[in-house]
Design a protein around this motif. Structure first.
Motif, PDB file in Angstrom:
ATOM      1  N   ALA A 202      17.501  51.631  71.582  1.00  0.00           N
ATOM      2  CA  ALA A 202      17.819  50.816  73.027  1.00  0.00           C
ATOM      3  C   ALA A 202      17.139  49.295  74.311  1.00  0.00           C
ATOM      4  O   ALA A 202      17.712  49.518  74.583  1.00  0.00           O
ATOM      5  CB  ALA A 202      17.404  52.322  74.291  1.00  0.00           C
ATOM      6  N   ARG A 203      16.096  48.999  73.199  1.00  0.00           N
ATOM      7  CA  ARG A 203      15.640  47.659  73.940  1.00  0.00           C
ATOM      8  C   ARG A 203      17.288  46.903  74.347  1.00  0.00           C
ATOM      9  O   ARG A 203      17.056  45.930  74.553  1.00  0.00           O
ATOM     10  CB  ARG A 203      15.088  46.986  72.836  1.00  0.00           C
ATOM     11  N   ALA A 204      17.923  46.542  73.068  1.00  0.00           N
ATOM     12  CA  ALA A 204      18.703  45.660  73.626  1.00  0.00           C
ATOM     13  C   ALA A 204      20.254  46.270  74.594  1.00  0.00           C
ATOM     14  O   ALA A 204      20.540  45.426  74.905  1.00  0.00           O
ATOM     15  CB  ALA A 204      20.172  46.410  71.787  1.00  0.00           C
ATOM     16  N   ALA A 205      20.059  47.374  74.472  1.00  0.00           N
ATOM     17  CA  ALA A 205      21.179  47.966  75.570  1.00  0.00           C
ATOM     18  C   ALA A 205      21.027  47.555  76.270  1.00  0.00           C
ATOM     19  O   ALA A 205      20.903  47.357  77.867  1.00  0.00           O
ATOM     20  CB  ALA A 205      21.491  49.268  75.695  1.00  0.00           C
ATOM     21  N   LEU A 206      18.996  48.250  77.162  1.00  0.00           N
ATOM     22  CA  LEU A 206      18.388  47.777  78.046  1.00  0.00           C
ATOM     23  C   LEU A 206      18.095  46.009  78.690  1.00  0.00           C
ATOM     24  O   LEU A 206      18.673  45.694  79.638  1.00  0.00           O
ATOM     25  CB  LEU A 206      16.688  48.083  78.385  1.00  0.00           C
ATOM     26  N   ALA A 207      18.229  45.211  77.533  1.00  0.00           N
ATOM     27  CA  ALA A 207      18.390  43.875  77.630  1.00  0.00           C
ATOM     28  C   ALA A 207      19.817  43.493  77.794  1.00  0.00           C
ATOM     29  O   ALA A 207      20.247  42.584  79.303  1.00  0.00           O
ATOM     30  CB  ALA A 207      17.841  42.871  76.542  1.00  0.00           C
ATOM     31  N   LEU A 208      20.649  44.087  77.735  1.00  0.00           N
ATOM     32  CA  LEU A 208      21.729  43.578  78.193  1.00  0.00           C
ATOM     33  C   LEU A 208      22.054  43.715  79.654  1.00  0.00           C
ATOM     34  O   LEU A 208      22.715  43.041  80.063  1.00  0.00           O
ATOM     35  CB  LEU A 208      23.362  44.391  77.613  1.00  0.00           C
ATOM     36  N   GLY A 209      21.673  44.841  79.977  1.00  0.00           N
ATOM     37  CA  GLY A 209      21.709  45.387  81.309  1.00  0.00           C
ATOM     38  C   GLY A 209      20.701  44.641  82.290  1.00  0.00           C
ATOM     39  O   GLY A 209      21.649  44.516  83.220  1.00  0.00           O
ATOM     40  N   LEU A 210      19.881  44.408  82.074  1.00  0.00           N
ATOM     41  CA  LEU A 210      19.012  43.214  82.732  1.00  0.00           C
ATOM     42  C   LEU A 210      20.317  41.661  82.984  1.00  0.00           C
ATOM     43  O   LEU A 210      19.782  40.787  83.773  1.00  0.00           O
ATOM     44  CB  LEU A 210      17.674  43.454  81.999  1.00  0.00           C
ATOM     45  N   LEU A 211      20.639  41.254  81.657  1.00  0.00           N
ATOM     46  CA  LEU A 211      21.058  40.885  82.017  1.00  0.00           C
ATOM     47  C   LEU A 211      22.500  40.388  82.905  1.00  0.00           C
ATOM     48  O   LEU A 211      22.744  39.794  83.769  1.00  0.00           O
ATOM     49  CB  LEU A 211      21.904  39.693  80.751  1.00  0.00           C
ATOM     50  N   ARG A 212      22.963  41.513  82.796  1.00  0.00           N
ATOM     51  CA  ARG A 212      24.220  41.761  83.157  1.00  0.00           C
ATOM     52  C   ARG A 212      23.687  41.796  84.829  1.00  0.00           C
ATOM     53  O   ARG A 212      24.444  41.198  85.798  1.00  0.00           O
ATOM     54  CB  ARG A 212      24.584  42.655  83.225  1.00  0.00           C
ATOM     55  N   GLU A 213      22.703  42.805  85.176  1.00  0.00           N
ATOM     56  CA  GLU A 213      22.332  42.907  86.252  1.00  0.00           C
ATOM     57  C   GLU A 213      21.887  41.093  87.030  1.00  0.00           C
ATOM     58  O   GLU A 213      21.973  40.695  88.445  1.00  0.00           O
ATOM     59  CB  GLU A 213      21.071  43.573  86.816  1.00  0.00           C
ATOM     60  N   SER A 214      21.204  40.308  86.299  1.00  0.00           N
ATOM     61  CA  SER A 214      20.597  39.366  86.857  1.00  0.00           C
ATOM     62  C   SER A 214      21.392  38.401  86.738  1.00  0.00           C
ATOM     63  O   SER A 214      21.445  37.731  87.870  1.00  0.00           O
ATOM     64  CB  SER A 214      19.693  39.045  86.048  1.00  0.00           C
ATOM     65  N   THR A 215      22.240  37.835  85.833  1.00  0.00           N
ATOM     66  CA  THR A 215      23.616  36.870  86.050  1.00  0.00           C
ATOM     67  C   THR A 215      24.768  37.198  86.122  1.00  0.00           C
ATOM     68  O   THR A 215      25.974  36.560  86.321  1.00  0.00           O
ATOM     69  CB  THR A 215      22.895  35.958  84.753  1.00  0.00           C
ATOM     70  N   GLY A 216      25.271  38.816  85.981  1.00  0.00           N
ATOM     71  CA  GLY A 216      26.857  39.136  85.938  1.00  0.00           C
ATOM     72  C   GLY A 216      27.818  38.572  84.537  1.00  0.00           C
ATOM     73  O   GLY A 216      28.848  38.734  84.542  1.00  0.00           O
ATOM     74  N   GLN A 217      26.457  37.598  83.398  1.00  0.00           N
ATOM     75  CA  GLN A 217      27.306  37.109  82.570  1.00  0.00           C
ATOM     76  C   GLN A 217      27.011  39.217  81.648  1.00  0.00           C
ATOM     77  O   GLN A 217      26.437  39.881  81.626  1.00  0.00           O
ATOM     78  CB  GLN A 217      26.729  36.247  81.419  1.00  0.00           C
TER      79      GLN A 217
END
Length: 472
Positions: A202-217
């Motif tokens: 789940a760490r990968a999905a969490l990192a992806l969510g933080l990336l999307r929330e912070s940058t929109g990418q």
């Protein structure tokens, strides 16, 4: 073996549940100490956000409270201190990555409950595990492949009884070379297999969510695999060479082990309709993640697979309720909310500047962040490490011109290099708890594999990622 048995007596005492109040008092002291710091670059809201971050990092790193309880504390402190209103704080539970993780966890339930995972394990090990080297290689590859689709701790838990029975029937002794190599193959394979996948942890999905929330990418399913698979392949080859060397010089009888595996496979009987249905829907979901994941969303595809499992009566909700760790979603939602607080108050930018502002090279920043994660992930869960480091890493990436997708990959891959300590990942806890791998041996061998993995990550970022436009 429980590592706490080797701890000093006073440390054993305060780690007991009845002394949890000691850790809570320490967390409160940290909170008020941070608020009292004379930091001119932090306004009132930023200082409160920093205090919440300090308390969270302390509780996650010490495991003084369950991660979900710490998450609830975060969700209390953010609106209570007035950093964000309650509506905005709780809205971060709507992040798509939280629902993607939920879908993946539900999909994993019938794979295990139907017996499909056990059948696959027995088939592979009995077919390719006729020799000592064949068994080690089959366990290593099988655990890695399964961890591409399931969480590594679930894979370790499913394969543990199979490996244990084979090792015992072969006459291996606890602490002996053969048992040690077999269980290290299980733990290391489960860890490495989760690196190139959004499903393996789940760490990968969490990192992806933080990336999307912070940058929109974002990063698609196929991009994530393509950008990290070479490192996983190299690590598997290195792990096999290390494990083969560990098992060298010992002889065990594999005949009894082969008879045991054949007997267990025979007792499973013919493949059931539930196993076939589970396999077909799982494969369909994975294909859709690859070809339609970016267009539809990984979460939407996951829920399509979940819906099909229930429509065709393959999944059972009572089983899902028992199998899914629901508390983990509180942790992920709170981690995303905390990241948003650090970003909106510009705390992450100020903290990153204070910690690594003296570095004027994006490449050195990348190395420093990855090294911090590699160290932290052996002392706390890798998901908690990602939640703690990602806000600072994204702030540093913006300041030094690093592609935020590259820093996200760097943090997540580095957090997956957990091969030494039982607290870093449940897979290693299961392996060391078997009694066949002494903690000191796991530490020594794991350190070597971890170091090579870190160097491999740097090589990946330098030589391979620029081919896809990922600049560090």
């Amino acid at each position: 073996m429980n590592l706490l048995r080797r701890s000093p007596q006073w440390l054993k005492q305060i780690r007991r549940p009845q002394y949890r109040w000691v850790w809570c008092i320490a967390a409160a002291i940290i909170y008020f100490a941070i608020l009292a710091l004379p930091l001119a670059e932090f306004d009132e809201a930023a200082l409160k956000a920093l205090a919440i971050f300090g308390v969270t990092a302390f509780l996650w790193s010490t495991s003084a409270l369950p991660v979900a309880v710490t998450g609830l504390l975060v969700l209390f402190l953010i609106p209570f201190t007035g950093v964000l209103p309650p509506e905005q704080t709780y809205a971060y539970f709507g992040n798509r990555s939280v629902f993607f993780i939920l879908g993946v966890f539900i999909l994993a339930s019938p794979i295990r409950r139907s017996g499909l995972s056990t059948r696959l394990a027995l088939t592979v090990v009995s077919k390719f595990g006729g020799t000592q080297r064949g068994l080690i290689l089959s366990v290593l590859i099988l655990s890695a492949v399964m961890s591409f689709f399931l969480s590594s701790h679930a894979v370790a838990a499913m394969l543990f009884p199979v490996v244990l029975e084979v090792v015992q029937s072969a006459g291996a002794k606890p602490g002996g070379r053969f048992g040690k190599s077999a269980f290290l193959a299980l733990g290391w394979g489960a860890g490495i297999g989760g690196i190139p996948s959004l499903l393996g942890g789940a760490r990968a999905a969490l990192a992806l969510g933080l990336l999307r929330e912070s940058t929109g990418q974002s990063i698609s399913f196929i991009e994530w695999t393509l950008w990290s698979l070479p490192l996983a392949i190299v690590l598997l080859a290195i792990a096999y060479l290390l494990i083969r060397n560990i098992g060298r010089g010992t002889a065990v009888s594999m005949d009894q082990a082969k008879m045991l595996l054949k007997g267990r496979a025979k007792r499973l009987g013919n493949i059931s309709k539930r196993e076939i249905g589970t396999a077909l829907i799982t494969l369909l979901t994975i294909v859709l993640w690859i070809v339609r994941g970016e267009a539809w969303g990984l979460d939407t595809v996951a829920f399509l697979g979940v819906s099909l499992l229930f429509v065709f009566q393959i999944a059972d909700w009572q089983e899902v309720e028992e199998d899914v760790n629901w508390g983990i979603f509180v942790m992920y939602g709170s981690a995303i909310a905390l990241s948003a607080v650090l970003r909106e108050t510009e705390t992450s930018t100020a903290l990153a500047q204070a910690l690594l502002g003296w570095i004027d090279s994006g490449w050195l920043v990348f190395i420093a962040v990855a090294m911090v994660v590699v160290i932290f992930t052996e002392g706390m869960s890798n998901a908690a490490t990602v939640a703690m480091v990602m806000p600072l890493a994204i702030a540093l990436a913006a300041e030094h011109g690093i592609d935020p997708r590259a820093i996200t990959m760097g943090v997540t891959i580095a957090s997956g290099l957990a091969f030494m300590m039982p607290v870093s990942t449940p897979a290693m806890a299961i392996v060391i708890g078997s009694g066949y791998v002494p903690p000191s041996h796991a530490l020594q061998r794991g350190f070597f594999l971890k170091s090579l993995g870190f160097l491999g990550l740097l090589a990946l970022a330098t030589l391979y990622w620029p081919l896809f436009g990922l600049q560090v």
